[in-house]
Design a protein around this motif. Structure first.
Motif, short mmCIF file in Angstrom:
data_model
loop_
_atom_site.label_atom_id
_atom_site.label_comp_id
_atom_site.label_asym_id
_atom_site.label_seq_id
_atom_site.Cartn_x
_atom_site.Cartn_y
_atom_site.Cartn_z
N UNK A 103 -23.92 -62.31 -36.03
CA UNK A 103 -24.37 -63.69 -35.94
C UNK A 103 -25.84 -63.75 -36.33
N UNK A 104 -26.16 -64.59 -37.28
CA UNK A 104 -27.55 -64.73 -37.77
C UNK A 104 -28.12 -63.39 -38.22
N UNK A 105 -27.27 -62.57 -38.83
CA UNK A 105 -27.72 -61.31 -39.41
C UNK A 105 -27.82 -60.16 -38.44
N UNK A 106 -27.48 -60.37 -37.16
CA UNK A 106 -27.59 -59.32 -36.16
C UNK A 106 -26.22 -58.99 -35.57
N UNK A 107 -26.02 -57.69 -35.27
CA UNK A 107 -24.77 -57.23 -34.68
C UNK A 107 -24.90 -57.12 -33.16
N UNK A 108 -23.80 -57.39 -32.47
CA UNK A 108 -23.72 -57.15 -31.03
C UNK A 108 -22.31 -56.69 -30.70
N UNK A 109 -22.19 -55.79 -29.72
CA UNK A 109 -20.90 -55.24 -29.34
C UNK A 109 -20.12 -56.24 -28.50
N UNK A 110 -18.83 -56.38 -28.81
CA UNK A 110 -17.95 -57.21 -28.02
C UNK A 110 -16.98 -56.38 -27.18
N UNK A 111 -16.41 -55.36 -27.79
CA UNK A 111 -15.46 -54.51 -27.06
C UNK A 111 -15.34 -53.18 -27.76
N UNK A 112 -14.88 -52.19 -27.01
CA UNK A 112 -14.61 -50.88 -27.59
C UNK A 112 -13.52 -50.21 -26.77
N UNK A 113 -12.74 -49.42 -27.45
CA UNK A 113 -11.67 -48.64 -26.82
C UNK A 113 -11.72 -47.25 -27.42
N UNK A 114 -12.06 -46.27 -26.59
CA UNK A 114 -12.29 -44.91 -27.09
C UNK A 114 -11.44 -43.89 -26.33
N UNK A 115 -11.20 -42.80 -26.98
CA UNK A 115 -10.68 -41.61 -26.31
C UNK A 115 -11.14 -40.40 -27.12
N UNK A 116 -11.09 -39.25 -26.50
CA UNK A 116 -11.51 -38.02 -27.18
C UNK A 116 -10.60 -36.88 -26.78
N UNK A 117 -10.54 -35.87 -27.62
CA UNK A 117 -9.68 -34.72 -27.34
C UNK A 117 -10.21 -33.50 -28.10
N UNK A 118 -10.04 -32.32 -27.53
CA UNK A 118 -10.43 -31.10 -28.25
C UNK A 118 -9.49 -30.85 -29.42
N UNK A 119 -10.00 -30.18 -30.41
CA UNK A 119 -9.15 -29.77 -31.52
C UNK A 119 -8.05 -28.85 -30.98
N UNK A 120 -6.92 -28.83 -31.62
CA UNK A 120 -5.80 -28.04 -31.12
C UNK A 120 -6.13 -26.55 -31.13
N UNK A 121 -5.59 -25.84 -30.16
CA UNK A 121 -5.82 -24.40 -30.09
C UNK A 121 -5.30 -23.71 -31.34
N UNK A 122 -4.19 -24.20 -31.86
CA UNK A 122 -3.60 -23.59 -33.07
C UNK A 122 -4.57 -23.67 -34.25
N UNK A 123 -5.24 -24.82 -34.38
CA UNK A 123 -6.18 -24.97 -35.50
C UNK A 123 -7.37 -24.03 -35.35
N UNK A 124 -7.88 -23.91 -34.12
CA UNK A 124 -9.03 -23.03 -33.90
C UNK A 124 -8.65 -21.58 -34.17
N UNK A 125 -7.51 -21.17 -33.66
CA UNK A 125 -7.08 -19.78 -33.85
C UNK A 125 -6.85 -19.47 -35.32
N UNK A 126 -6.35 -20.45 -36.06
CA UNK A 126 -6.12 -20.24 -37.49
C UNK A 126 -7.44 -20.06 -38.23
N UNK A 127 -8.46 -20.84 -37.82
CA UNK A 127 -9.76 -20.74 -38.47
C UNK A 127 -10.53 -19.52 -38.00
N UNK A 128 -10.48 -19.29 -36.68
CA UNK A 128 -11.26 -18.20 -36.08
C UNK A 128 -10.45 -17.57 -34.95
#
Length: 349
Positions: free
Chosen positions: A123-148
Motif C-alpha cells: 500500500x502506497x509503495x510499502x509492504x506489510x505482513x498480513x499472515x504467514x504459515x511456516x513449517x520446517x524439517x531436517x533433510x532426510x537421513x537418506x539424502x545426507x548419507x548418500x552425500x556424506x
C-alpha cells in the motif's frame, strides 16, 4: 384516493426506461516473475518478519521464491502471495547479527529446510505482513548419507546423552570463567558421533547477575542482569571425559529480552514443546500479530481465471538447453505466466 395513488405509481414504473447492465468485468491479477526486484523486496520483508518473530531455534535465510501471485485489493493496494523456501543458518535467534549476514549451514551438517506461505499488503509503495504459515524439517537421513556417509545426523534434543553433554560443557565453561555465571536457556541442536564416540551440542545461554562463587552459594538466585545479555555455546563431549567448549557472549541489545526464554525456560533442560524433536519447528515457535489467518480487514478483488493453457509442441533440443529456457505459454493475449520458481541462492535440498 388510494386507488388513484396506486395507479399513478404504476404508470411511473411502466414509463421508466431500463438501464442495461453489462457483464461484470473482473480484475486480472498482475503478473511478475519470482526473481523480479519487487518479488525479492516482498520476500526479504517476509523473511525478516519470520526471523524477528521466531521464538526458538535458529534464524533462516531465503533460498528461493517458489511461487508468487499479485492480486488487486479493494479499495486500494495489492496483495502479494508468496511461497518461500528457506534454509537454517548458524545464527541462533539470540544472535544480534542480521540473518542476511549469517552463514547458511552446509548441507552436510544435516541442514534444516523451512517452507513458508506468506501474504503481504503493498500500500502506497510499502509492504506489510498480513499472515504467514511456516513449517520446517531436517533433510532426510537418506539424502545426507548418500552425500556424506560419515556425517552425523541430528539427535533428539531430550536424549539423555545430549542433556548430559550440555550440562558438562556449561559446568566446565563456568568453572573456567569465575567472573561470570551463565545459565542455559535452550538447546539448539545436537549430533551424536560414533567415531570418535562423542556428542556435539549447541545451546543458548544468558548472563546472570552472579559470579561463579555466588552461584555455588545460591544458584537459584542467579537471574538475568537488568541489561540482559545472551550468549551462544558450542561443545564437543567425548565419552572418556574430554570436553571442548566455547561460548560467545553478546552485548546488550536494546529492546530485546526474549522473555519466553528467560522466564519460561531459564535453567531448564529444553523447552517442553521440543521434547522428542530433533529441531525447533517453525510450525510451533512463532508469535506476533500476523497469524496463520487471512487478512480479515481487506477484500480481494475478484480475479479472472485464465483459460487452460494449450499444449504446444516444442523443439526437444531447445527445452533441454538450459541457456534457452522455453518461454511461458500465453493463456490469453497480454497475459503471461510468471517465471517461477526463482533462482537458488544456496543449494537445492
Amino acid at each position: 384516493m388510494k386507488a388513484l395513488v396506486a395507479l399513478l405509481l404504476l404508470t411511473q414504473l411502466l414509463n421508466c426506461k431500463s438501464i442495461p447492465v453489462g457483464p461484470f468485468q473482473p480484475l486480472l491479477s498482475r503478473v511478475i516473475d519470482c526473481d523480479d526486484p519487487e518479488s525479492e523486496e516482498a520476500a526479504a520483508i517476509a523473511v525478516d518478519y519470520i526471523n524477528s518473530h521466531n521464538l526458538h531455534g535458529y534464524k533462516f535465510a531465503l533460498n528461493s521464491i517458489e511461487k508468487i501471485k499479485v492480486l488487486p485489493r479493494r479499495p486500494t493496494g495489492e496483495l502479494f502471495l508468496l511461497e518461500l523456501d528457506l534454509l537454517q543458518t548458524e545464527c541462533h535467534i539470540v544472535n544480534p547479527l542480521p540473518a542476511e549476514n549469517c552463514t547458511v549451514r552446509p548441507i552436510t551438517d544435516h541442514v534444516v529446510e523451512g517452507e513458508c506461505d506468506v501474504k503481504l499488503l503493498k500500500l502506497d509503495g510499502s509492504f506489510s505482513m498480513l499472515s504467514r504459515k511456516c513449517h520446517s524439517k531436517p533433510d532426510s537421513a537418506e539424502d545426507i548419507i548418500q552425500i556424506c556417509p560419515d556425517c552425523p545426523l541430528l539427535a533428539v534434543l531430550n536424549d539423555t546423552r545430549v542433556i548430559n553433554a550440555v550440562n558438562l560443557a556449561l559446568a566446565q565453561y563456568n568453572g573456567e570463567h569465575e567472573d561470570v555465571y551463565l545459565r542455559l536457556v535452550e538447546i539448539g541442536r545436537a549430533q551424536i558421533l560414533h567415531l570418535p564416540d562423542s556428542v556435539s551440542v549447541e545451546f543458548a545461554v544468558v548472563v546472570t547477575n552472579c559470579s561463579g562463587k555466588d552461584a555455588q552459594e545460591h544458584v537459584d538466585g542467579c537471574l538475568p542482569e537488568d541489561q540482559v545479555r545472551f550468549g551462544f555455546c558450542k561443545a564437543s563431549v567425548l565419552t572418556e571425559g574430554n570436553i571442548t567448549v566455547s561460548c560467545e557472549v553478546y552485548g546488550h541489545q536494546a529492546g530485546v529480552t526474549h522473555d519466553h526464554l528467560t522466564k519460561e525456560h531459564l535453567g531448564g533442560e529444553i523447552p517442553s514443546l521440543s521434547k522428542g524433536f530433533k529441531h525447533h519447528d517453525l510450525r510451533h515457535f512463532h508469535r506476533g500479530p500476523a497469524q496463520d489467518t487471512s487478512d480479515s480487514s481487506s477484500q480481494e478483488a475478484p480475479v479472472a481465471t485464465p483459460p487452460a493453457a494449450p499444449v504446444a509442441k516444442r523443439d526437444v533440443g531447445a527445452v533441454l538447453d538450459p541457456s534457452h529456457p522455453p518461454p511461458p505459454i500465453d493463456p490469453i493475449p497480454g497475459h503471461r505466466l510468471p517465471l517461477c520458481p526463482g533462482r537458488i541462492r544456496h543449494y537445492q535440498v
